[in-house]
Motif scaffolding. Structure first.
Motif, PDB file in Angstrom:
ATOM      1  N   ASP A 144      -6.415   5.807   8.589  1.00 39.17           N
ATOM      2  CA  ASP A 144      -6.398   4.367   8.732  1.00 39.17           C
ATOM      3  C   ASP A 144      -5.177   4.234   8.932  1.00 39.17           C
ATOM      4  O   ASP A 144      -4.977   2.827   9.397  1.00 39.17           O
ATOM      5  CB  ASP A 144      -6.944   3.546   7.427  1.00 39.17           C
ATOM      6  CG  ASP A 144      -5.973   4.256   6.046  1.00 39.17           C
ATOM      7  OD1 ASP A 144      -5.591   5.465   6.214  1.00 39.17           O
ATOM      8  OD2 ASP A 144      -6.013   3.379   4.973  1.00 39.17           O
TER       9      ASP A 144
ATOM     10  N   TRP B   7     -12.171  10.468   2.562  1.00 34.39           N
ATOM     11  CA  TRP B   7     -13.063  11.117   1.605  1.00 34.39           C
ATOM     12  C   TRP B   7     -14.220  10.047   1.162  1.00 34.39           C
ATOM     13  O   TRP B   7     -13.746   8.656   0.787  1.00 34.39           O
ATOM     14  CB  TRP B   7     -12.517  11.387   0.340  1.00 34.39           C
ATOM     15  CG  TRP B   7     -11.703  12.887   0.575  1.00 34.39           C
ATOM     16  CD1 TRP B   7     -10.620  13.148   0.839  1.00 34.39           C
ATOM     17  CD2 TRP B   7     -12.490  13.928   0.078  1.00 34.39           C
ATOM     18  NE1 TRP B   7     -10.285  14.467   0.613  1.00 34.39           N
ATOM     19  CE2 TRP B   7     -11.439  14.916   0.407  1.00 34.39           C
ATOM     20  CE3 TRP B   7     -13.704  14.422  -0.591  1.00 34.39           C
ATOM     21  CZ2 TRP B   7     -11.682  16.441   0.209  1.00 34.39           C
ATOM     22  CZ3 TRP B   7     -13.708  15.720  -0.596  1.00 34.39           C
ATOM     23  CH2 TRP B   7     -13.013  16.796  -0.447  1.00 34.39           C
TER      24      TRP B   7
ATOM     25  N   LEU C 175       3.713   6.320   1.381  1.00 36.03           N
ATOM     26  CA  LEU C 175       4.071   5.422   0.383  1.00 36.03           C
ATOM     27  C   LEU C 175       2.778   4.836  -0.049  1.00 36.03           C
ATOM     28  O   LEU C 175       2.189   3.942   0.665  1.00 36.03           O
ATOM     29  CB  LEU C 175       5.268   4.448   0.593  1.00 36.03           C
ATOM     30  CG  LEU C 175       6.534   5.134   0.995  1.00 36.03           C
ATOM     31  CD1 LEU C 175       7.688   4.032   0.874  1.00 36.03           C
ATOM     32  CD2 LEU C 175       6.953   6.314   0.386  1.00 36.03           C
TER      33      LEU C 175
ATOM     34  N   TYR D 151       0.453   1.719  -1.767  1.00 35.32           N
ATOM     35  CA  TYR D 151       0.649   0.427  -2.268  1.00 35.32           C
ATOM     36  C   TYR D 151       0.328   0.525  -3.751  1.00 35.32           C
ATOM     37  O   TYR D 151      -0.501   0.961  -4.197  1.00 35.32           O
ATOM     38  CB  TYR D 151      -0.624  -0.309  -1.648  1.00 35.32           C
ATOM     39  CG  TYR D 151      -0.419  -0.478  -0.084  1.00 35.32           C
ATOM     40  CD1 TYR D 151       0.795  -1.315   0.293  1.00 35.32           C
ATOM     41  CD2 TYR D 151      -1.290  -0.457   0.777  1.00 35.32           C
ATOM     42  CE1 TYR D 151       0.918  -1.608   1.578  1.00 35.32           C
ATOM     43  CE2 TYR D 151      -0.972  -0.663   2.192  1.00 35.32           C
ATOM     44  CZ  TYR D 151       0.153  -1.314   2.619  1.00 35.32           C
ATOM     45  OH  TYR D 151       0.346  -1.600   3.647  1.00 35.32           O
TER      46      TYR D 151
ATOM     47  N   ASP E 191       4.988   1.594  -1.812  1.00 33.82           N
ATOM     48  CA  ASP E 191       5.136   0.607  -1.027  1.00 33.82           C
ATOM     49  C   ASP E 191       5.037  -0.559  -1.466  1.00 33.82           C
ATOM     50  O   ASP E 191       3.935  -0.894  -2.234  1.00 33.82           O
ATOM     51  CB  ASP E 191       4.084   0.926   0.097  1.00 33.82           C
ATOM     52  CG  ASP E 191       4.126   0.021   1.277  1.00 33.82           C
ATOM     53  OD1 ASP E 191       5.237  -0.949   1.508  1.00 33.82           O
ATOM     54  OD2 ASP E 191       3.536   0.152   2.476  1.00 33.82           O
TER      55      ASP E 191
ATOM     56  N   GLY F  53      -3.298   8.984   6.187  1.00 30.43           N
ATOM     57  CA  GLY F  53      -4.734   9.115   6.436  1.00 30.43           C
ATOM     58  C   GLY F  53      -4.899   8.605   7.805  1.00 30.43           C
ATOM     59  O   GLY F  53      -4.202   7.728   8.387  1.00 30.43           O
TER      60      GLY F  53
HETATM   61  N1  MSP Z   1       1.292   1.849   2.095  1.00 32.65           N
HETATM   62  C1  MSP Z   1       0.624   2.321   3.257  1.00 32.65           C
HETATM   63  C2  MSP Z   1       1.248   3.388   3.637  1.00 32.65           C
HETATM   64  C3  MSP Z   1       2.965   3.072   4.016  1.00 32.65           C
HETATM   65  S1  MSP Z   1       3.651   4.910   4.646  1.00 32.65           S
HETATM   66  C4  MSP Z   1       5.098   4.242   4.943  1.00 32.65           C
HETATM   67  C5  MSP Z   1      -0.833   2.601   2.615  1.00 32.65           C
HETATM   68  N2  MSP Z   1      -0.940   2.819   1.360  1.00 32.65           N
HETATM   69  S2  MSP Z   1      -2.119   3.168   0.681  1.00 32.65           S
HETATM   70  O1  MSP Z   1      -1.912   3.155  -0.711  1.00 32.65           O
HETATM   71  O2  MSP Z   1      -3.135   2.190   1.067  1.00 32.65           O
HETATM   72  O3  MSP Z   1      -2.841   4.455   1.248  1.00 32.65           O
HETATM   73  C6  MSP Z   1      -2.076   5.544   1.037  1.00 32.65           C
HETATM   74  C7  MSP Z   1      -2.914   6.670   1.448  1.00 32.65           C
HETATM   75  O4  MSP Z   1      -4.009   7.269   1.162  1.00 32.65           O
HETATM   76  C8  MSP Z   1      -3.205   6.681   3.210  1.00 32.65           C
HETATM   77  O5  MSP Z   1      -2.692   7.712   3.856  1.00 32.65           O
HETATM   78  C9  MSP Z   1      -4.630   6.482   3.301  1.00 32.65           C
HETATM   79  O6  MSP Z   1      -5.114   7.075   4.307  1.00 32.65           O
HETATM   80  C10 MSP Z   1      -4.927   7.307   2.194  1.00 32.65           C
HETATM   81  N3  MSP Z   1      -6.368   7.140   1.699  1.00 32.65           N
HETATM   82  C11 MSP Z   1      -6.644   6.014   0.902  1.00 32.65           C
HETATM   83  N4  MSP Z   1      -8.022   6.214   0.669  1.00 32.65           N
HETATM   84  C12 MSP Z   1      -8.594   7.075   1.288  1.00 32.65           C
HETATM   85  C13 MSP Z   1      -9.810   8.077   1.121  1.00 32.65           C
HETATM   86  N5  MSP Z   1     -11.115   7.325   0.624  1.00 32.65           N
HETATM   87  N6  MSP Z   1      -9.685   9.000   1.613  1.00 32.65           N
HETATM   88  C14 MSP Z   1      -8.604   9.809   2.046  1.00 32.65           C
HETATM   89  N7  MSP Z   1      -7.333   9.149   2.195  1.00 32.65           N
HETATM   90  C15 MSP Z   1      -7.318   7.754   1.942  1.00 32.65           C
HETATM   91  O7  MSP Z   1      -1.615   2.752   3.696  1.00 32.65           O
END
Ligand code: MSP
Length: 517
Positions: free
Chosen positions: A259, A289, A10, A12, A49, A257
């Motif tokens: 992280d 990425w 989900l 953010y 989220d 991802g």
């Molecule tokens: N809200 C949490 C996830 C909750 S799941 C119940 C979150 N959100 S996020 O918006 O920060 O990230 C969402 C997804 O995008 C994650 O899987 C994260 O790994 C992915 N990515 C964010 N930046 C990224 C890159 N630069 N490259 C690849 N994926 C990356 O974490």
């Protein structure tokens, strides 16, 4: 019937959709399309989220009430994903009433069984991560992700008895070697589980954060954002009904991802154990990425927007690049130059030219009308059909292993063979001899079969292109025509449409142009 439940994280709502979030969507959408096309019952979930410090702060910066702010950004996300044509079956928001209710139900259940307790705690808290850190987890005293010093916080909170489930989770990982994949991420979680994992602080006092799901048994607290967000994977199915939950939960394939490995690899399975729910099937972890070798960030101004890429090269080309250029589980680098090179070589030359050449010849020599195939097939005809069969088989093996780049390589091996077949059989030479007209008709028939198979094989990866090919072949969209054996599909009077250039070359400055392509 076989089933699959595919989930994205989900997102953010404190940032716009970008390359990272778009990548998870491209992967999950590709898989959902692939399994649907193969007759699997598929449920594909995504969403936003919306609780916690990060979002409360972003709303404050925007001078908006958090609910109004999240309504706005969540709508932007959903609209972006819709513009990209992602085929999710449900979009969940953690502010949805049914989700809030389910989280509270689950908290009550785990509290009743004694796995949530109240305690005083002092610890190092990173506001960026919204969690406490142990000194061991810090790098030079700083949060390894945010590179900021955590703050010492002392407060009373609710804790989830996570440590109670540590051994059981360790055993599960040992007994199910592909529970977390690829293997390096499984090993990371195994390493976490070989150290004490401790208990998890799952509440935040309202005195410092009000934007969250209220703890149902103590109104002074809201729920820690991860103990809320992770539960979406179950609450969404429960919302669809008990039947959906029964059907799909045991088939859950989470995509994330790297992280967010710990919350998904440690918090979530132990939460499921405490709630008396079965574990998900697989946790699939992808790499990060970078952009031109650098971390993507607003301050560097190098954030890649999927919508801008749609404008620039089209969605299919963007999807192709992400899937072809990266190896699932490993980090990858986004470069405009590599995208242009791949676009011109693979899409404009190999694929685009094949389609327009075949259609142009059919149009020019036979007015677009498909000619009959004879009983005897030449060696080249058989080789072409066999290569397509082999590619299809290879493709399904690679998809099962999440090797998207390999799956595309297999399709391109078939495309290469089709281009080679044109050179070998030279219909453009044969047509000059009226006695060879029948053979030319057969050659083009085989090539049209190749395009028909391509539209099928490409559909999960390049959905718009696949649709265009079908349309050019004058095939109805929903027809499961790919199941007809090679050579038995086109009726002799079938008329295809005039040719069209699908991927116009991107012109490069002379010094960058690749003379090979
Ligand atoms: N809200 C949490 C996830 C909750 S799941 C119940 C979150 N959100 S996020 O918006 O920060 O990230 C969402 C997804 O995008 C994650 O899987 C994260 O790994 C992915 N990515 C964010 N930046 C990224 C890159 N630069 N490259 C690849 N994926 C990356 O974490």
């Amino acid at each position: 019937m076989e089933r699959i439940y595919i989930t994205s994280p989900l997102y953010y709502v404190n940032a716009e959709p970008h390359l990272g979030s778009a990548y998870t969507m491209v992967i999950t959408d590709t898989l959902a399309r692939y399994y649907r096309a193969h007759g699997w019952e598929t449920f594909y979930l995504t969403g936003t989220d919306e609780h916690g410090d990060k979002i409360a702060q972003a709303a404050a910066e925007a001078r908006m009430d958090p609910k109004a702010f999240t309504d706005q950004v969540s709508t932007t996300f959903r609209a972006a994903w819709d513009t990209c044509g992602f085929t999710y079956d449900h979009f969940i928001r953690t502010t949805d009433a049914y989700h809030i209710r389910y989280v509270q139900e689950l908290l009550t259940k785990v509290h009743t069984t004694g796995d949530i307790y109240f305690d005083r705690y002092s610890g190092l808290y990173c506001f960026g991560c919204e969690r406490f850190y142990t000194p061991k987890e810090l790098r030079d005293g700083k949060c390894p992700d945010h590179l900021t010093e955590p703050k010492l916080i002392e407060e009373e909170n609710y804790f989830f008895r996570m440590s109670k489930y540590q051994d059981r989770l360790l055993r599960h990982l040992e007994e199910h070697p592909d529970f977390i994949r690829p293997e390096n991420f499984r090993n990371e979680v195994l390493a976490m589980l070989r150290e004490p994992i401790g208990d998890l602080c799952i509440s935040r006092p309202k005195s410092r954060l009000t934007w969250g799901i209220e703890i149902p048994f103590d109104q002074r607290y809201v729920t820690y954002v991860w103990f809320d967000a992770l539960i979406n994977y179950v609450s969404a199915l429960k919302y669809k009904g008990e039947e959906a939950f029964q059907k799909f939960w045991s088939e859950a394939e989470h995509f994330i991802g790297k992280d967010i490995l710990k919350p998904h690899g440690v918090f979530w399975p132990t939460m499921l154990m405490a709630a008396g729910l079965p574990l998900y099937k697989h946790l699939n972890v992808h790499g990060f990425w970078t952009v031109e070798g650098q971390k993507m960030s607003k301050s560097l101004g190098n954030v890649i927007s999927p919508l801008a890429m749609k404008e620039k090269v089209g969605l299919d080309a963007f999807r192709y690049f992400l899937l072809r250029e990266s190896v699932f589980g490993q980090d990858a680098d986004f470069r405009e130059e590599s995208l242009t090179t791949r676009y011109n070589a693979d899409l404009a030359n190999n694929l685009g030219n094949l389609i327009s050449r075949v259609l142009a010849m059919e149009e020019k020599y036979f007015d677009g009308v498909v000619q009959p195939l004879g009983q005897m097939w030449a060696k080249e005809d058989q080789e072409l059909r066999d290569r397509f069969r082999q590619s299809e088989e290879e493709l399904s093996g690679h998809m099962a292993q999440l090797q998207f780049h390999r799956a595309l390589e297999a399709v391109w091996a078939a495309i290469d063979q089709a281009n080679r077949y044109i050179v070998q059989t030279s219909p453009f030479v044969l047509i000059k001899d009226p006695a060879k007209r029948g053979r030319v008709g057969e050659i083009l028939h085989h090539l049209l079969e190749a395009l028909r198979m391509l539209s099928h094989m490409l559909a999960p990866f390049l959905p718009e292109t696949s649709k265009e090919i079908k349309d050019l072949l004058n095939l109805s969209e929903g027809a499961s025509d790919h199941q007809s054996p090679w050579g038995s599909f086109f009726m002799p009077d079938h008329k295809i449409k005039p040719p069209k250039a699908l991927f116009p070359r991107i012109e490069l400055p002379a010094e960058l142009d690749d003379p090979q392509s």
